[in-house]
Design an enzyme around this catalytic site. Structure first.
Site, PDB file in Angstrom:
ATOM      1  N   LYS A  77     -74.107  35.870 -40.498  1.00 29.07           N
ATOM      2  CA  LYS A  77     -73.190  36.791 -39.826  1.00 29.07           C
ATOM      3  C   LYS A  77     -72.795  37.899 -40.807  1.00 29.07           C
ATOM      4  O   LYS A  77     -72.602  37.628 -42.008  1.00 29.07           O
ATOM      5  CB  LYS A  77     -71.973  35.976 -39.383  1.00 29.07           C
ATOM      6  CG  LYS A  77     -71.001  36.630 -38.447  1.00 29.07           C
ATOM      7  CD  LYS A  77     -69.971  35.584 -38.010  1.00 29.07           C
ATOM      8  CE  LYS A  77     -68.968  36.121 -37.017  1.00 29.07           C
ATOM      9  NZ  LYS A  77     -68.068  35.042 -36.528  1.00 29.07           N
ATOM     10  N   SER A 153     -67.546  34.786 -31.884  1.00 23.33           N
ATOM     11  CA  SER A 153     -67.966  36.058 -32.451  1.00 23.33           C
ATOM     12  C   SER A 153     -69.285  35.995 -33.223  1.00 23.33           C
ATOM     13  O   SER A 153     -69.800  37.026 -33.659  1.00 23.33           O
ATOM     14  CB  SER A 153     -66.874  36.593 -33.387  1.00 23.33           C
ATOM     15  OG  SER A 153     -66.630  35.713 -34.467  1.00 23.33           O
ATOM     16  N   SER A 177     -65.657  30.478 -32.767  1.00 21.20           N
ATOM     17  CA  SER A 177     -66.703  31.491 -32.861  1.00 21.20           C
ATOM     18  C   SER A 177     -68.074  30.972 -33.269  1.00 21.20           C
ATOM     19  O   SER A 177     -69.043  31.724 -33.244  1.00 21.20           O
ATOM     20  CB  SER A 177     -66.274  32.604 -33.823  1.00 21.20           C
ATOM     21  OG  SER A 177     -65.259  33.380 -33.239  1.00 21.20           O
TER      22      SER A 177
END
Length: 460
Positions: A77, A153, A177
């Site tokens: 990420k 996310s 997330s």
């Protein structure tokens, strides 16, 4: 050959490279080819570290030393520091920062185990969202049906792994997330106990709720990656002073003998029938007939919202004051609202957290594992704002984490396991939750369900 490699697990790739049956360069080139073929459609990667990946592969082949993740391609990420890259954290503002001077701690650990970093992945701005949608970098899309969202996310992380562009990926989990995109994209996703893994070099969101973890296409890969990332980091004051506790050697034991219960009350409301059916299927496979109640789970979720907004706003206050126009408007407005939360409300939320932690700890004296839905529905359409649940139209962004937030609130370890219903093109996940520091148990149950054929993570 490229497709064969993309379908292989991390464990299979590492074994083949370590044995000299496959070169790290061949694996890396296959992964880069997959990215070139699929990323334009799915928008998983924001940066591809091609030169670094090929150089690492060349070094591994020259050394010819067995490693636990030898030649395994992965990505992170874009809130993880990658030496030489700007750590975007999904934002426009961060792009003006200097490049990271060093890798994040867990990236260093993975590099040491022979894993090959392919690049950085799309995410909701500053990790404040559950949809995988980003106004600056574009939305990540679900590899099983690109009309649908990945969840967030850690949306780019899920898209990269489910599509075969990476064998595993790192995400972060503040309120769900990792677990939400794992559910919507059909992956195994682990949120470890709060404080278990170092967060050094990971851009923060809510310090008292942030976790780092991984997504993979098998429970064994998830355990393997988790074991590599363990290790004491004196530079992270939030990390618990615990020794490394490997879980991979333990997870082949079945779920037999474990006291497994299904969460009732709050966790049997607020979702579509498919999410409860998935929990029932897992419970039946494990022989779990007991139901337990996590007291005041709805209040715990509300308190998590308060703490998230207040702590997040405090951290972002300089950016809110200096460059409000450069935020995603939806993120900015939630942070502004968080900045106006009275101190009394934050104090009450923290008191509730301490009380909730004690009550749930007492519950884990009676059971070993608790099962809940991971998300209230399958993946909505990308850009979809509302969804009908139990006859009521509710917002997608606020409700995808309805079942994950009360668990992160007190830092419990949890794995999302993916289930598929015959005739459906999209999966849905079940949350397997354990007591603090019992990652071995939640991964053991995930592996048991995988061996039984109940949970599976096929390549899209």
């Amino acid at each position: 050959m490229t497709q064969e490699i993309s379908r292989a697990t991390a464990e299979e790739i590492a074994a083949a490279v370590s044995a000299g049956k496959l070169s790290a360069q061949a694996v890396t080139e296959a992964a880069l080819a997959e990215i070139a073929a699929r990323n334009k459609e799915l928008n998983a990667f924001t940066n591809v570290t091609r030169d670094r990946a090929l150089a690492k592969a060349k070094t591994l082949d020259a050394e010819n030393t067995p490693r636990s993740l030898a030649g395994v391609p992965y990505a992170v990420k874009n809130l993880y520091d990658i030496e030489g890259l700007v750590t975007r954290a999904g934002s426009k503002i961060n792009r003006d920062n200097p490049p990271a001077a060093a890798d994040a701690f867990v990236v260093e650990k993975l590099d040491g185990a022979g894993a090959v970093l392919l690049g950085a992945l799309d995410m909701d701005e500053y990790a404040y969202g559950f949809t995988g949608e980003n106004v600056h970098d574009g939305n990540s899309l679900n590899p099983h049906d690109p009309r649908h969202m990945t969840g967030g996310s850690s949306g780019g992380s899920a898209a990269a792994v489910a599509s075969g562009m990476a064998a595993f990926a790192l995400g972060s989990d503040t309120n769900g997330s990792i677990r939400v995109p794992a559910s919507l994209c059909g992956l195994f996703g682990l949120k470890p106990t709060y404080g278990r893994l170092s967060r050094r070099g990971v851009f923060p969101f809510v310090a008292s709720l942030d976790h780092v973890g991984a997504l993979a296409r098998s429970a064994r890969d998830l355990a393997l990656v988790y074991d590599v990332m363990q290790g004491r980091d004196d530079a992270d004051p939030a990390q618990a002073p615990r020794a490394v506790e490997p879980v991979l050697p333990l997870i082949e034991d079945s779920g037999a003998g474990l006291r497994i219960a299904v969460a009732g009350d709050y966790f049997r409301r607020g979702g579509r029938p498919e999410c409860f059916a998935a929990v029932d299927a897992v419970a039946a496979a494990l022989g779990a007939t007991r139901e337990v109640v996590l007291p005041a789970a709805a209040a715990a979720r509300a308190a998590a919202f308060v703490i998230t907004a207040a702590e997040g706003a405090t951290f972002h206050l300089p950016r809110l004051r200096g460059r409000p126009q450069d935020f995603d408007a939806a993120v900015r407005d939630r942070l502004f609202a968080g900045a106006m939360i009275p101190a009394e409300s934050l104090l009450r939320a923290q008191k509730l957290r301490a009380w909730f932690h004690r009550r749930v700890a007492a519950l884990f004296e009676e059971v070993d594992i608790i099962l809940t839905p991971a998300t209230p529905c399958r993946a909505p359409l990308s850009g979809q704002k509302t969804i009908e649940i139990e006859g009521t139209e509710v917002t997608v962004r606020a409700n995808l984490g309805i079942y994950t937030q009360p668990i992160s609130f007190i830092g419990l370890p949890a794995v999302t396991v993916p289930l598929w219903t015959e005739g459906e093109t999209l999966p849905i996940g079940v949350q397997v939750i354990g007591a603090p520091w019992r990652e071995d148990l939640v991964l053991r149950v995930a592996r048991d369900l995988e061996k039984k054929g109940i949970a599976r993570a096929p390549l899209a």
